[in-house]
Design a protein around this motif. Structure first.
Motif, PDB file in Angstrom:
ATOM      1  N   LYS A   1      -2.299 -42.986 -29.420  1.00 29.57           N
ATOM      2  CA  LYS A   1      -1.712 -42.513 -28.039  1.00 29.57           C
ATOM      3  C   LYS A   1      -1.492 -41.090 -27.804  1.00 29.57           C
ATOM      4  CE  LYS A   1       2.900 -43.959 -29.015  1.00 29.57           C
ATOM      5  NZ  LYS A   1       3.752 -45.206 -28.562  1.00 29.57           N
ATOM      6  N   PHE A   2      -1.142 -40.372 -28.893  1.00 28.08           N
ATOM      7  CA  PHE A   2      -0.707 -39.019 -28.918  1.00 28.08           C
ATOM      8  C   PHE A   2      -1.862 -38.296 -28.840  1.00 28.08           C
ATOM      9  CE2 PHE A   2       2.734 -41.187 -30.934  1.00 28.08           C
ATOM     10  CZ  PHE A   2       3.827 -40.465 -30.256  1.00 28.08           C
ATOM     11  N   ILE A   3      -2.801 -38.458 -29.518  1.00 24.05           N
ATOM     12  CA  ILE A   3      -4.340 -38.010 -29.738  1.00 24.05           C
ATOM     13  C   ILE A   3      -4.926 -37.820 -28.190  1.00 24.05           C
ATOM     14  CG2 ILE A   3      -6.231 -37.533 -30.793  1.00 24.05           C
ATOM     15  CD1 ILE A   3      -3.917 -36.313 -32.071  1.00 24.05           C
ATOM     16  N   LEU A   4      -4.915 -39.308 -27.749  1.00 20.55           N
ATOM     17  CA  LEU A   4      -5.726 -39.541 -26.403  1.00 20.55           C
ATOM     18  C   LEU A   4      -5.088 -38.539 -25.317  1.00 20.55           C
ATOM     19  CD1 LEU A   4      -5.908 -43.257 -26.468  1.00 20.55           C
ATOM     20  CD2 LEU A   4      -7.724 -41.598 -26.498  1.00 20.55           C
ATOM     21  N   PHE A   5      -3.607 -38.509 -25.334  1.00 15.64           N
ATOM     22  CA  PHE A   5      -2.841 -37.600 -24.502  1.00 15.64           C
ATOM     23  C   PHE A   5      -3.421 -36.336 -24.625  1.00 15.64           C
ATOM     24  CE2 PHE A   5       0.385 -34.559 -23.490  1.00 15.64           C
ATOM     25  CZ  PHE A   5       0.856 -34.849 -22.257  1.00 15.64           C
ATOM     26  N   ARG A   6      -3.523 -35.793 -25.755  1.00 13.81           N
ATOM     27  CA  ARG A   6      -4.062 -34.163 -26.147  1.00 13.81           C
ATOM     28  C   ARG A   6      -5.512 -34.116 -25.529  1.00 13.81           C
ATOM     29  NH1 ARG A   6      -5.266 -30.789 -31.593  1.00 13.81           N
ATOM     30  NH2 ARG A   6      -4.795 -28.868 -30.665  1.00 13.81           N
ATOM     31  N   VAL A   7      -6.165 -35.054 -25.778  1.00 15.15           N
ATOM     32  CA  VAL A   7      -7.779 -34.903 -25.605  1.00 15.15           C
ATOM     33  C   VAL A   7      -7.895 -34.888 -23.946  1.00 15.15           C
ATOM     34  CG1 VAL A   7      -9.777 -36.001 -25.644  1.00 15.15           C
ATOM     35  CG2 VAL A   7      -8.436 -35.817 -27.664  1.00 15.15           C
ATOM     36  N   TRP A   8      -7.250 -35.890 -23.324  1.00 10.38           N
ATOM     37  CA  TRP A   8      -7.566 -35.702 -21.911  1.00 10.38           C
ATOM     38  C   TRP A   8      -6.910 -34.654 -21.364  1.00 10.38           C
ATOM     39  CZ3 TRP A   8     -11.151 -38.237 -19.553  1.00 10.38           C
ATOM     40  CH2 TRP A   8     -11.570 -39.474 -20.170  1.00 10.38           C
ATOM     41  N   GLY A   9      -5.822 -34.122 -21.694  1.00 14.19           N
ATOM     42  CA  GLY A   9      -5.092 -32.897 -21.306  1.00 14.19           C
ATOM     43  C   GLY A   9      -6.126 -31.753 -21.313  1.00 14.19           C
TER      44      GLY A   9
END
Length: 324
Positions: free
Chosen positions: A124-132
């Motif tokens: 979930k942390f990487i998904l946050f970063r990617v969408w950001g």
């Protein structure tokens, strides 16, 4: 210079991968730690020099190397998940380097790959970063609706509910996207909510290395971007000064962005001399780089339109030509 400094930094980080042996071995936490050290080096170089083409390609190569490492060796489900997460983070770094360097045609293909790897990692942390990063990419592509939706998806990740710092970052970015769309009320509301979330966050909490850039200065910087788009020049100038006062010295690219934004805020108020001084304070190594260069080009265009016969304008144009 970038190549020599980058290679020295990576070597200093002790992050070089050893070549895999001919005999299959079992991957473990040491392999994850080694790749995370390389990721930290990539993040540090991005913070210092911005998204150079070399950094973009290096991050992409490290992502591929991380995936291939798994294909050659055995690993537990947990280790595989962690390594997929690192590979996704490298891919996100490659995408961000392309965005920051204004190579937008090269940035978009990384998005699908980063999302796939983040999904395999169930991270979930990487998904946050990617969408950001995707939101910022869409912003520069002139797709404000897509930028807003990407920021909303980042904000919907569960980590924003458990950690207010992530919520603050998502909201601060959302403020800039609403400003691009001309939605004054939503933009100002998002800035206020971002500040409130930031003040609730535990600053000492352990977070991934790529989140280390986000502090009060970065929040002030993002607010400056939004306020400039809303033509709130005095508020933008105030936030830019506050950002510069709190900006860590190693964040050279961010300093260049903020000085350029300060110049635009002062120019918007008709303050020609301090605006030119602020623009000239951008380090020569940053003045032609990606987003910083784009802001200074915009400043040049606006300055020439506002004060075409000014001595300050002539001096700035000469300075800009000399830095080419």
């Amino acid at each position: 210079m970038y190549r020599r400094t980058f290679l020295n930094a990576v070597t200093a980080a002790g992050a070089a991968l050893t070549a895999p042996s001919a005999t299959q071995r079992r991957l473990g936490s040491a392999d994850v730690d080694r790749m995370n050290a390389k990721l930290a080096a990539v993040v540090a170089m991005d913070n210092k020099y911005g998204g150079t083409r070399e950094l973009q390609f290096h991050a992409a190569a490290l992502a591929q190397e991380t995936v291939e490492l798994q294909n050659r060796h055995a690993a537990s489900t947990r280790i595989r998940s962690e390594l997929y997460g690192v590979a996704a983070a490298f891919t996100a770094s490659a995408m961000w380097a392309a965005v920051d360097g204004r190579r937008l045609d090269e940035a978009e293909p990384y998005l699908d790959r980063a999302l796939t790897l983040a999904g395999l990692a169930n991270n979930k942390f990487i998904l946050f970063r990617v969408w950001g990063h995707a939101g910022i990419m869409y912003r520069h592509l002139g797709r404000p609706a897509d930028a807003i939706r990407a920021a909303e998806i980042a904000r919907q990740q569960s980590i924003t509910r458990s950690d207010p710092l992530y919520s603050s970052l998502a909201l601060a970015r959302l403020a800039t996207f609403h400003a691009d769309a001309g939605d004054v009320r939503s933009s100002l509301r998002a800035i206020g909510l971002a500040q409130a979330s930031y003040e609730r966050a535990d600053k000492a909490k352990h977070r991934p290395s790529w989140m280390g850039f986000y502090d009060q200065a970065e929040l002030d910087s993002l607010a400056t971007f939004a306020l400039l788009r809303l033509r709130k020049w005095e508020d933008a100038e105030r936030n830019a000064y506050r950002c510069l006062a709190g900006l860590r010295p190693e964040l050279e690219r961010n300093r260049g962005l903020t000085c350029a934004n300060l110049a635009l805020a002062q120019l918007g108020q008709g303050d020609i001399e301090p605006a030119v001084a602020a623009a000239r304070s951008v380090a020569p190594s940053m003045a032609r780089h990606g987003r910083v260069g784009m802001l200074l080009d915009s400043f040049t265009t606006q300055l020439t339109a506002v004060a075409p016969r000014s001595s300050e304008t002539a001096a700035w144009q000469e300075h800009r030509r000399a830095a080419a």
